[in-house]
Enzyme design. Structure first.
Site, PDB file in Angstrom:
ATOM      1  N   GLY A  34       0.804  -1.213   0.000  1.00 34.72           N
ATOM      2  CA  GLY A  34       0.000   0.000   0.000  1.00 34.72           C
ATOM      3  C   GLY A  34       0.835   1.260   0.000  1.00 34.72           C
ATOM      4  N   ASP A  79      -6.230   0.285   6.615  1.00 37.57           N
ATOM      5  CA  ASP A  79      -6.442  -0.722   7.668  1.00 37.57           C
ATOM      6  C   ASP A  79      -5.532  -1.908   7.371  1.00 37.57           C
ATOM      7  OD1 ASP A  79      -7.405  -2.125   9.826  1.00 37.57           O
ATOM      8  OD2 ASP A  79      -9.227  -2.801   8.806  1.00 37.57           O
TER       9      ASP A  79
END
Length: 256
Positions: free
Chosen positions: A120, A137
């Site tokens: 990410g 998350d």
């Protein structure tokens, strides 16, 4: 990347684990598009802060980035309840994607929903797309966020937000580094950030804003929460109550 996957079920809820007892995601089997865990519900509080689902589903958000798939709870909620939104999920572990597909009703990829396999942090720093809502998350089996909890990463997130963009990140409030995480978010967002009071699980959701200022009175937030609950079933009333009780909204107005 190989991530150990375990699935458990209890009282009508299916849980995702990464080789430990720690819950990485959950789905109520009879309500697969609902947000079962309190912190995931809180991560959608951006719908109260910007004009969107609660009153005009054609407006906000139109582009959503989700970093960390887990049990696909956030991805499914946005895909199901925000038909105007294009959703991009970035997940580093193919095994998590496979588990979400097999056990948690992961939507099929189409024009509105796509998955990128990779890191990410790397994805955000190497791409120049802008997003209205970024949801972060990402944790490993040892509750470590790694590169997803660094100042350069948060700064990159800030730079990738649209003119009405919001970022929400799940922080583990019981970890020793929690306060340092909040400080990094505050610095990256030039003070335009707020850590919501911890929910029962110990998770803390921090929001950061870019562009247009957010200014919502508690009375307006409660009204919008009622409309959001009617529209989607998502109940953020308890979140607003905790904000008020904790003194996080001085003067009864949330500024971000």
């Amino acid at each position: 990347m190989t991530t150990p996957i375990d699935i458990s079920e209890a009282a009508g809820v299916r849980y995702l684990h990464f080789g430990s007892d720690w819950i990485q995601g959950a789905m109520r089997i009879r309500k697969p598009n609902a947000l079962e865990l309190a912190y995931t519900r809180e991560m959608m509080a951006g719908l109260l802060l910007r004009d969107g689902l609660a009153e005009d589903a054609g407006q906000w958000p139109k582009k959503v980035l989700i970093i960390g798939l887990g049990a696909a709870s956030l991805a499914k909620f946005v895909h199901h309840n925000c038909p105007q939104a294009r959703v991009k999920v970035v997940e580093i572990a193919p095994s998590v994607i496979a588990a979400a597909r097999q056990f948690f009703k992961l939507p099929e990829q189409d024009a509105r929903f796509s998955i990128h396999v990779g890191c990410g942090a790397q994805y955000v720093m190497e791409n120049d797309h802008y997003y209205d809502y970024i949801l972060v998350d990402g944790y490993d089996r040892n509750a470590r966020a790694g590169a997803l909890d660094t100042l350069p990463f948060y700064q990159a997130l800030h730079s990738r937000l649209s003119a009405r963009g919001l970022m929400a990140v799940n922080l583990f409030g019981r970890s020793r580094g929690y306060k340092a995480s909040v400080e990094r978010v505050l610095k990256a967002f030039d003070g335009r950030a707020l850590a919501f009071p911890s929910c029962d699980s110990g998770n803390v959701v921090a929001f950061g804003a870019a562009g247009e200022a957010v200014e919502r009175a508690l009375s307006e937030l409660r009204e919008r929460a009622r409309a959001l609950k009617l529209a989607s079933g998502l109940d953020l009333g308890p979140t607003i109550a905790r904000l008020e009780q904790s003194g996080s909204v001085p003067g009864g107005v949330l500024h971000l």
